[in-house]
Motif scaffolding. Sequence first.
Motif, mmCIF file in Angstrom:
data_model
loop_
_atom_site.group_PDB
_atom_site.id
_atom_site.type_symbol
_atom_site.label_atom_id
_atom_site.label_comp_id
_atom_site.label_asym_id
_atom_site.label_seq_id
_atom_site.Cartn_x
_atom_site.Cartn_y
_atom_site.Cartn_z
ATOM 1 N N GLY A 156 0.778 -1.148 -0.109
ATOM 2 C CA GLY A 156 -0.046 0.087 0.079
ATOM 3 C C GLY A 156 0.893 1.100 0.211
ATOM 4 O O GLY A 156 0.142 2.242 0.191
ATOM 5 N N PHE A 157 2.121 1.127 -0.404
ATOM 6 C CA PHE A 157 3.019 2.275 -0.240
ATOM 7 C C PHE A 157 3.349 2.664 -1.692
ATOM 8 O O PHE A 157 3.884 1.724 -2.492
ATOM 9 C CB PHE A 157 4.072 2.065 0.695
ATOM 10 N N ASP A 158 3.538 3.905 -1.866
ATOM 11 C CA ASP A 158 4.037 4.537 -3.232
ATOM 12 C C ASP A 158 5.300 5.013 -2.991
ATOM 13 O O ASP A 158 5.696 6.127 -2.543
ATOM 14 C CB ASP A 158 2.967 5.382 -3.984
ATOM 15 N N LEU A 159 6.240 4.415 -3.400
ATOM 16 C CA LEU A 159 7.920 5.130 -3.059
ATOM 17 C C LEU A 159 8.065 6.225 -4.006
ATOM 18 O O LEU A 159 9.042 6.823 -3.939
ATOM 19 C CB LEU A 159 8.956 3.794 -3.154
ATOM 20 N N ARG A 160 7.287 6.570 -4.989
ATOM 21 C CA ARG A 160 7.509 7.503 -5.883
ATOM 22 C C ARG A 160 7.170 8.835 -5.341
ATOM 23 O O ARG A 160 7.525 9.993 -5.701
ATOM 24 C CB ARG A 160 6.902 7.225 -7.387
ATOM 25 N N LEU A 161 6.308 8.955 -4.150
ATOM 26 C CA LEU A 161 6.025 10.164 -3.390
ATOM 27 C C LEU A 161 7.272 10.628 -2.975
ATOM 28 O O LEU A 161 8.247 9.951 -2.298
ATOM 29 C CB LEU A 161 5.085 9.539 -2.506
ATOM 30 N N ARG A 162 7.053 11.946 -2.693
ATOM 31 C CA ARG A 162 8.088 12.620 -1.770
ATOM 32 C C ARG A 162 8.288 12.455 -0.494
ATOM 33 O O ARG A 162 7.247 12.482 0.152
ATOM 34 C CB ARG A 162 8.110 14.298 -2.152
ATOM 35 N N ARG A 163 9.413 11.933 -0.082
ATOM 36 C CA ARG A 163 9.566 11.458 1.497
ATOM 37 C C ARG A 163 10.759 12.214 2.060
ATOM 38 O O ARG A 163 11.765 12.294 1.033
ATOM 39 C CB ARG A 163 9.455 9.877 1.643
ATOM 40 N N ILE A 164 10.846 11.925 3.459
ATOM 41 C CA ILE A 164 12.183 12.183 4.059
ATOM 42 C C ILE A 164 12.281 11.195 5.136
ATOM 43 O O ILE A 164 11.257 10.853 5.739
ATOM 44 C CB ILE A 164 12.099 13.769 4.608
ATOM 45 N N ALA A 165 13.354 10.921 5.415
ATOM 46 C CA ALA A 165 13.861 9.490 6.224
ATOM 47 C C ALA A 165 13.997 10.126 7.590
ATOM 48 O O ALA A 165 14.638 11.435 7.996
ATOM 49 C CB ALA A 165 15.030 8.947 5.774
ATOM 50 N N VAL A 166 13.560 9.375 8.662
ATOM 51 C CA VAL A 166 13.774 9.789 10.275
ATOM 52 C C VAL A 166 14.406 8.471 10.975
ATOM 53 O O VAL A 166 13.624 7.630 10.583
ATOM 54 C CB VAL A 166 12.521 10.384 10.725
ATOM 55 N N ALA A 167 15.290 8.744 11.586
ATOM 56 C CA ALA A 167 15.532 7.708 12.530
ATOM 57 C C ALA A 167 15.619 8.139 13.873
ATOM 58 O O ALA A 167 16.179 8.949 14.154
ATOM 59 C CB ALA A 167 17.235 7.126 12.145
ATOM 60 N N PHE A 168 15.051 6.952 14.608
ATOM 61 C CA PHE A 168 14.999 7.502 16.162
ATOM 62 C C PHE A 168 15.867 6.349 16.912
ATOM 63 O O PHE A 168 15.945 5.113 16.359
ATOM 64 C CB PHE A 168 13.437 7.009 16.564
ATOM 65 N N GLU A 169 16.288 6.458 17.968
ATOM 66 C CA GLU A 169 16.925 6.042 18.702
ATOM 67 C C GLU A 169 16.552 6.129 20.260
ATOM 68 O O GLU A 169 16.237 7.268 20.800
ATOM 69 C CB GLU A 169 18.366 6.044 18.944
ATOM 70 N N VAL A 170 16.294 5.065 21.299
ATOM 71 C CA VAL A 170 15.804 5.151 22.504
ATOM 72 C C VAL A 170 16.905 4.502 23.434
ATOM 73 O O VAL A 170 17.309 3.458 23.095
ATOM 74 C CB VAL A 170 14.538 4.736 22.630
ATOM 75 N N THR A 171 16.944 5.068 24.569
ATOM 76 C CA THR A 171 18.161 4.550 25.369
ATOM 77 C C THR A 171 17.656 4.842 26.914
ATOM 78 O O THR A 171 16.796 5.809 26.967
ATOM 79 C CB THR A 171 19.736 5.201 25.160
ATOM 80 N N ALA A 172 18.189 4.145 27.713
ATOM 81 C CA ALA A 172 17.796 4.442 29.278
ATOM 82 C C ALA A 172 18.841 5.406 29.793
ATOM 83 O O ALA A 172 20.060 5.423 29.405
ATOM 84 C CB ALA A 172 17.933 3.251 30.085
ATOM 85 N N ARG A 280 16.336 10.185 20.856
ATOM 86 C CA ARG A 280 16.921 11.247 19.906
ATOM 87 C C ARG A 280 16.555 10.926 18.581
ATOM 88 O O ARG A 280 16.199 9.869 18.390
ATOM 89 C CB ARG A 280 18.513 11.108 19.859
ATOM 90 N N ALA A 281 16.457 11.746 17.439
ATOM 91 C CA ALA A 281 16.124 11.513 16.140
ATOM 92 C C ALA A 281 17.133 12.238 15.176
ATOM 93 O O ALA A 281 17.562 13.368 15.305
ATOM 94 C CB ALA A 281 14.581 12.189 16.007
ATOM 95 N N GLY A 282 17.408 11.501 14.145
ATOM 96 C CA GLY A 282 18.125 12.111 12.821
ATOM 97 C C GLY A 282 17.494 12.200 11.768
ATOM 98 O O GLY A 282 16.393 11.471 11.559
#
Length: 422
Positions: A156-172, A280-282
């Motif tokens: 159900g995803f169209d990879l031709r759409l404009r997107r931006i990547a986000v990476a999340f990290e969780v630590t104690a 945190r997020a990149g």
Amino acid sequence: MLSPSLAQEIAGDTSAVIGFNVLITDADGVVIGSGDSSRVGSFHEASVEVMRTKEPATHNASQAQLLRGVRPGVTLPLVAGGQAVGTVGITGTPAQVRRFGLLVKRQTEILLRESVMLRSRLLAERAAEKLLADIASYDAQVIEADSLLFRAADLGFDLRLRRIAVAFEVTAPPADTGRRPGAPNPDSRPGAPSRGSRPGAPNRGSRPGAPNLDMGLVRSELLRTVREVFADPQDIVAATAPGRVGVLHRLPARGPVDSPEAGCRRVIDAIAAQDGLAARAGIGEPATAVGGLHDSYQDACEALRLGARRPDGLPVHPIGELRVQQLLATVSQSARNRLLASTTAQLRTQPDWPALRDTITAWCESGFNLVRAAAALHIHRNTVVYRMNKIEQLTGRPLRDHHTTMALYLACLTDHLTVTED
């Protein structure tokens, strides 16, 4: 659809509640769950006709004797999606157990639907994880972009759409401090609060047992929180590693790019409020093709890594603010050492070198403005002036010379990268 483990759990629990034995068969009439475990694996002949007609049937003692594996009671079809997928039977005098029949049937069908929905969600999660992993490792020489486009379309995803990547990290957070790992303490006075914390916020790091996390639970909570914020049907959200989640966030087709920084901060605040964890997020750059999405996601992960080394301790790291650090990180260690030796040799011998380094960095990143640099460092303007004078005396170069200042700035970033890598 009806697994033996689920059938046995339903049959055992229901039998204990109603006081009559409950058995569940599969579509072939084989008992896969029963309050009487000795009947599991046997054939229940009455179920065959109940499956065919989708109608309940009752059997008294004499009728049950004529059927293989059947005892007096009632047998009802289990229907899911309009199809009979099994039966549920209750052992006892039909007049006694008939009143339980519809209740047990409905309850079993509800549990069956929930099980199917859960399995469907898990399969969708695994497929999204595999898709994101393949985009992250995409190599045009190894796999064709069209194959990923087709797989994404099936989900159900169209990879031709404009997107931006986000990476999340969780630590104690550390058990003895509420500060983010690696963040400096801006005030050394005993009992003074960290300037990075919100006024009145609890010291979540001092929670007993906070570092001993159930990573499965953390993964589930992190995924749920990220999906609540990045809720567009075209947003691809998937776990990538323990404590890590990746997002390919859909952007508007036209107009200016709506940065996901606000959404990232909402996720980070929600994680901290719910679980007392440090997140945190990149953030990468916008992209529209598979190759571009690969680069955007790699940039987001790189921003997450490099952002942890910045002295400001901010939790959201757009790659656009870290391009210089990213470039320096690709330079060989020997080249970095030569840059440090040629520009900061005298400064690095000083006991207050970290403060001098942070002053140079803040001065450059504040547009060579004393007031903004002082605010960024949380110190008085005169302290910045004092440090700058000291730097000029030690280097023999004026900081008003931007060539000198930029060389020092790159050296300071290099030193910070080197220290954190060690």
